[in-house]
Motif scaffolding. Structure first.
Motif, PDB file in Angstrom:
ATOM      1  N   ALA A 357       0.806  -1.072   0.010  1.00  0.00           N
ATOM      2  CA  ALA A 357       0.095   0.139   0.115  1.00  0.00           C
ATOM      3  C   ALA A 357       0.997   1.428   0.244  1.00  0.00           C
ATOM      4  O   ALA A 357       0.511   2.217  -0.861  1.00  0.00           O
ATOM      5  CB  ALA A 357      -0.947  -0.199   1.226  1.00  0.00           C
ATOM      6  N   ARG A 358       1.949   1.261   0.740  1.00  0.00           N
ATOM      7  CA  ARG A 358       2.900   2.371   0.758  1.00  0.00           C
ATOM      8  C   ARG A 358       3.677   2.442  -0.458  1.00  0.00           C
ATOM      9  O   ARG A 358       3.553   3.604  -1.066  1.00  0.00           O
ATOM     10  CB  ARG A 358       3.959   2.143   1.943  1.00  0.00           C
ATOM     11  CG  ARG A 358       5.099   3.489   1.871  1.00  0.00           C
ATOM     12  CD  ARG A 358       4.390   4.618   2.224  1.00  0.00           C
ATOM     13  NE  ARG A 358       5.447   5.636   2.424  1.00  0.00           N
ATOM     14  CZ  ARG A 358       5.206   6.829   2.273  1.00  0.00           C
ATOM     15  NH1 ARG A 358       4.057   7.311   1.954  1.00  0.00           N
ATOM     16  NH2 ARG A 358       6.223   8.000   2.348  1.00  0.00           N
ATOM     17  N   GLU A 359       3.875   1.560  -1.200  1.00  0.00           N
ATOM     18  CA  GLU A 359       4.531   1.760  -2.315  1.00  0.00           C
ATOM     19  C   GLU A 359       3.667   2.062  -3.489  1.00  0.00           C
ATOM     20  O   GLU A 359       4.079   2.713  -4.419  1.00  0.00           O
ATOM     21  CB  GLU A 359       5.089   0.227  -2.702  1.00  0.00           C
ATOM     22  CG  GLU A 359       6.509   0.003  -1.905  1.00  0.00           C
ATOM     23  CD  GLU A 359       6.806  -1.559  -2.077  1.00  0.00           C
ATOM     24  OE1 GLU A 359       7.875  -1.928  -1.539  1.00  0.00           O
ATOM     25  OE2 GLU A 359       6.145  -2.359  -2.542  1.00  0.00           O
ATOM     26  N   ARG A 360       2.382   1.692  -3.396  1.00  0.00           N
ATOM     27  CA  ARG A 360       1.459   2.320  -4.261  1.00  0.00           C
ATOM     28  C   ARG A 360       1.141   3.887  -4.042  1.00  0.00           C
ATOM     29  O   ARG A 360       1.054   4.710  -5.117  1.00  0.00           O
ATOM     30  CB  ARG A 360       0.084   1.504  -4.247  1.00  0.00           C
ATOM     31  CG  ARG A 360       0.192   0.206  -5.031  1.00  0.00           C
ATOM     32  CD  ARG A 360      -1.320  -0.453  -4.958  1.00  0.00           C
ATOM     33  NE  ARG A 360      -1.815  -0.736  -3.805  1.00  0.00           N
ATOM     34  CZ  ARG A 360      -1.651  -1.827  -3.182  1.00  0.00           C
ATOM     35  NH1 ARG A 360      -1.083  -2.901  -3.600  1.00  0.00           N
ATOM     36  NH2 ARG A 360      -2.250  -2.019  -2.043  1.00  0.00           N
ATOM     37  N   GLU A 361       1.250   4.278  -3.116  1.00  0.00           N
ATOM     38  CA  GLU A 361       1.183   5.543  -2.649  1.00  0.00           C
ATOM     39  C   GLU A 361       2.534   6.423  -3.383  1.00  0.00           C
ATOM     40  O   GLU A 361       2.195   7.525  -4.201  1.00  0.00           O
ATOM     41  CB  GLU A 361       1.120   5.830  -1.250  1.00  0.00           C
ATOM     42  CG  GLU A 361      -0.193   5.679  -0.594  1.00  0.00           C
ATOM     43  CD  GLU A 361      -0.039   5.764   0.961  1.00  0.00           C
ATOM     44  OE1 GLU A 361       1.061   6.188   1.416  1.00  0.00           O
ATOM     45  OE2 GLU A 361      -0.761   5.308   1.663  1.00  0.00           O
ATOM     46  N   ARG A 362       3.384   5.910  -3.190  1.00  0.00           N
ATOM     47  CA  ARG A 362       4.697   6.289  -3.829  1.00  0.00           C
ATOM     48  C   ARG A 362       4.496   6.317  -5.418  1.00  0.00           C
ATOM     49  O   ARG A 362       5.158   7.358  -5.958  1.00  0.00           O
ATOM     50  CB  ARG A 362       6.018   5.642  -3.367  1.00  0.00           C
ATOM     51  CG  ARG A 362       6.279   5.707  -1.944  1.00  0.00           C
ATOM     52  CD  ARG A 362       6.416   6.819  -1.403  1.00  0.00           C
ATOM     53  NE  ARG A 362       7.649   7.508  -1.964  1.00  0.00           N
ATOM     54  CZ  ARG A 362       8.180   8.934  -1.788  1.00  0.00           C
ATOM     55  NH1 ARG A 362       7.211   9.651  -1.131  1.00  0.00           N
ATOM     56  NH2 ARG A 362       9.075   9.351  -2.300  1.00  0.00           N
ATOM     57  N   ALA A 364       1.765   6.451  -7.082  1.00  0.00           N
ATOM     58  CA  ALA A 364       0.824   7.725  -7.467  1.00  0.00           C
ATOM     59  C   ALA A 364       1.721   8.933  -7.530  1.00  0.00           C
ATOM     60  O   ALA A 364       1.388   9.851  -8.198  1.00  0.00           O
ATOM     61  CB  ALA A 364      -0.162   7.742  -6.386  1.00  0.00           C
ATOM     62  N   VAL A 365       2.512   9.197  -6.613  1.00  0.00           N
ATOM     63  CA  VAL A 365       3.140  10.420  -6.491  1.00  0.00           C
ATOM     64  C   VAL A 365       4.205  10.621  -7.731  1.00  0.00           C
ATOM     65  O   VAL A 365       4.265  11.434  -8.399  1.00  0.00           O
ATOM     66  CB  VAL A 365       4.390  10.478  -5.414  1.00  0.00           C
ATOM     67  CG1 VAL A 365       5.297  11.733  -5.137  1.00  0.00           C
ATOM     68  CG2 VAL A 365       3.403  10.749  -4.019  1.00  0.00           C
ATOM     69  N   ALA A 366       4.839   9.324  -8.281  1.00  0.00           N
ATOM     70  CA  ALA A 366       5.814   9.579  -9.457  1.00  0.00           C
ATOM     71  C   ALA A 366       4.733   9.748 -10.586  1.00  0.00           C
ATOM     72  O   ALA A 366       5.355  10.237 -11.537  1.00  0.00           O
ATOM     73  CB  ALA A 366       6.360   8.059  -9.609  1.00  0.00           C
ATOM     74  N   VAL A 367       3.505   9.023 -10.536  1.00  0.00           N
ATOM     75  CA  VAL A 367       2.540   9.451 -11.912  1.00  0.00           C
ATOM     76  C   VAL A 367       2.518  11.080 -11.695  1.00  0.00           C
ATOM     77  O   VAL A 367       2.343  11.505 -13.171  1.00  0.00           O
ATOM     78  CB  VAL A 367       1.245   8.605 -11.561  1.00  0.00           C
ATOM     79  CG1 VAL A 367       0.160   9.317 -12.619  1.00  0.00           C
ATOM     80  CG2 VAL A 367       1.577   7.104 -11.715  1.00  0.00           C
ATOM     81  N   ALA A 368       2.151  11.598 -10.658  1.00  0.00           N
ATOM     82  CA  ALA A 368       1.805  13.110 -10.494  1.00  0.00           C
ATOM     83  C   ALA A 368       2.918  13.889 -10.947  1.00  0.00           C
ATOM     84  O   ALA A 368       2.857  14.990 -11.632  1.00  0.00           O
ATOM     85  CB  ALA A 368       1.502  13.250  -9.085  1.00  0.00           C
ATOM     86  N   ASP A 369       4.249  13.144 -10.809  1.00  0.00           N
ATOM     87  CA  ASP A 369       5.474  13.989 -11.230  1.00  0.00           C
ATOM     88  C   ASP A 369       5.738  13.728 -12.513  1.00  0.00           C
ATOM     89  O   ASP A 369       6.939  14.198 -13.286  1.00  0.00           O
ATOM     90  CB  ASP A 369       6.599  13.411 -10.141  1.00  0.00           C
ATOM     91  CG  ASP A 369       6.432  14.090  -8.809  1.00  0.00           C
ATOM     92  OD1 ASP A 369       5.713  14.984  -8.675  1.00  0.00           O
ATOM     93  OD2 ASP A 369       7.155  13.559  -7.926  1.00  0.00           O
ATOM     94  N   LEU A 396      10.070   4.592  -5.034  1.00  0.00           N
ATOM     95  CA  LEU A 396       9.134   3.565  -4.686  1.00  0.00           C
ATOM     96  C   LEU A 396       9.549   2.577  -3.480  1.00  0.00           C
ATOM     97  O   LEU A 396       8.313   2.257  -2.823  1.00  0.00           O
ATOM     98  CB  LEU A 396       8.937   2.441  -6.035  1.00  0.00           C
ATOM     99  CG  LEU A 396       8.457   3.199  -7.350  1.00  0.00           C
ATOM    100  CD1 LEU A 396       8.452   1.938  -8.385  1.00  0.00           C
ATOM    101  CD2 LEU A 396       6.865   3.490  -7.048  1.00  0.00           C
ATOM    102  N   LEU A 397      10.633   2.239  -3.386  1.00  0.00           N
ATOM    103  CA  LEU A 397      11.210   1.412  -2.150  1.00  0.00           C
ATOM    104  C   LEU A 397      11.417   2.172  -0.789  1.00  0.00           C
ATOM    105  O   LEU A 397      11.834   1.378   0.072  1.00  0.00           O
ATOM    106  CB  LEU A 397      12.224   0.390  -2.642  1.00  0.00           C
ATOM    107  CG  LEU A 397      12.074  -0.406  -3.838  1.00  0.00           C
ATOM    108  CD1 LEU A 397      13.287  -1.075  -4.424  1.00  0.00           C
ATOM    109  CD2 LEU A 397      11.039  -1.631  -3.505  1.00  0.00           C
ATOM    110  N   THR A 398      11.322   3.633  -0.783  1.00  0.00           N
ATOM    111  CA  THR A 398      11.678   4.161   0.169  1.00  0.00           C
ATOM    112  C   THR A 398      10.774   3.984   1.468  1.00  0.00           C
ATOM    113  O   THR A 398       9.599   4.008   1.127  1.00  0.00           O
ATOM    114  CB  THR A 398      11.427   5.730   0.045  1.00  0.00           C
ATOM    115  OG1 THR A 398      12.597   5.978  -0.969  1.00  0.00           O
ATOM    116  CG2 THR A 398      11.897   6.561   1.136  1.00  0.00           C
TER     117      THR A 398
END
Length: 398
Positions: A357-362, A364-369, A396-398
């Protein structure tokens, strides 16, 4: 001369029992450790005659050891899976000649069963090829050839310490096509000090005009311990520039795309059905046995790598032991990290279902960027994202 077991050999780890999963492609990688000369940028596990010295490993001795390893490999796997890809790399496999490479493939066939549609690739140096060489490869059963081109610019080849003439790689590719190879790859290196944008574009055009169905393009990396690294350290040439690398990548991608190629991995472009299936196995969850000095294998959540020096490789096999230098068990966390790292680089993308779930959030940020785009149930690198693929994975892995 037979070499007895050494204390070092006795300390080497033994592979656990391995069973290759039936639902994954299985390949065999063969490492040929010989080169006529050493290129200035190369840090591969290769050896020139001068480096091996008198009494050092020879192609015939290496092939004898290779046969022994493959026989032990098949026995260790119990029920060896069908082999869908074979890749002979190096080093310079073409130094063995067509007859030598036929013997390599015979050694694989002696202990493994190849699928009817198996992809069988060998790397080749353009200077050690000819129409007769390619005809011999076809007769032996090879289906794909990968040629080291690097550049058509003479000053770039000199900077890389390449010995082939500027047009030889293109001529070799055409010869391979004329002898019946449908699948031919040319490797390019970009970002060499002294290279211009036009140098790279002319090289890309030459590759396209050669009629190949696959091009690989790699940014020049200065590896520690190489002649290139020493020249950079002495200030003789400039260190490759990241911004130049990015611009050259964009130029290469645009030129190949305009010519009908499609990227399928960050550093690889092909025409339809021209993808390298063996390398896709590395990136997309396949498994393989790596045979030869320094070769790496990965089967059944175990990764291992062989001893590097050809003499030590042969000596270990003479004792009846596999030449494993070390190994590691791949746990679930490591497997996940590697899956994200590798599948993110593919045009097919990273399945969203593999992410937490956390990686999917990350993601989504990459998509926005503007670094990833959602494509069905996967995340795929954008054009800008390909330039920053390593950073995307880290985020993604952070």
């Amino acid at each position: 001369m037979s070499v007895g077991p050494s204390a070092a050999a006795a300390r080497r780890p033994a592979l656990p029992a391995l069973t290759a999963p039936a639902d994954r492609p299985f390949g065999v990688y063969i490492h040929v450790p010989f080169c006529a000369t050493r290129c200035g940028y190369c840090d591969f596990n290769t050896y020139t005659p001068a480096e091996l010295g008198a009494g050092g490993a020879t192609p015939d001795g290496w092939l004898t050891a290779l046969r022994a390893e493959l026989q032990m490999a098949a026995a260790h796997l119990g029920e060896p899976p069908p082999v869908s890809t074979v890749f002979v790399g190096g080093g310079t496999p073409s130094l063995l000649g067509a007859a030598g490479l036929a013997r390599v493939l015979d050694a694989v066939r002696a202990d493994f069963t190849l699928t009817p549609d198996a992809e069988i690739t060998t790397e080749s140096n353009p200077e050690s090829t000819s129409p007769r060489f390619f005809a011999g490869l076809r007769a032996a059963g090879y289906t794909r050839v990968s040629l080291g081109m690097q550049s058509t610019a003479p000053h770039v080849l000199r900077a890389l310490d390449r010995v082939h003439s500027p047009g030889r790689a293109v001529d070799a590719a055409r010869e391979a096509r004329a002898e019946g190879f449908d699948h031919v790859n040319l490797d390019l290196i970009y970002g060499t000090p002294g290279e211009t944008d036009d140098d790279l574009l002319r090289s890309a055009d030459a590759a396209v005009e050669a009629g190949v169905d696959h091009v690989s393009g790699y940014a020049l990396i200065v590896e520690d311990g190489t002649a290139l690294a020493r020249r950079v350290r002495r200030g003789e040439i400039a260190r490759p520039d990241d911004d130049v690398h990015a611009r050259r990548y964009e130029l290469l991608d645009r030129r190949l795309t305009d010519a009908g190629f499609t990227w399928y991995e960050v550093s690889n472009w092909s025409r339809p059905d021209g993808e390298c299936r063996h390398n896709l196995g590395y990136w997309d969850g396949g498994q393989w046995w790596g045979a030869g000095p320094g070769a790496h294998g990965y089967v059944d959540a175990t990764r291992w790598w062989n001893v590097k020096h050809p003499n030590a490789y042969a000596a270990t096999l003479e004792t009846g032991a596999l030449p494993v230098a070390d190994l590691e068990a791949i746990d679930a966390e490591t497997s996940h990290v590697e899956e994200v790292m590798l599948k993110t680089r593919l045009r097919t993308g990273l399945p969203a279902a593999t992410l937490s779930a956390r990686e999917r959030e990350r993601a989504a940020v990459a998509v926005a960027d503007g670094l990833l785009r959602a494509d069905g149930q996967s995340f795929v690198l954008t054009d800008r994202g390909r330039l920053l693929a390593d950073a995307v994975v880290r985020d993604l892995l952070t």
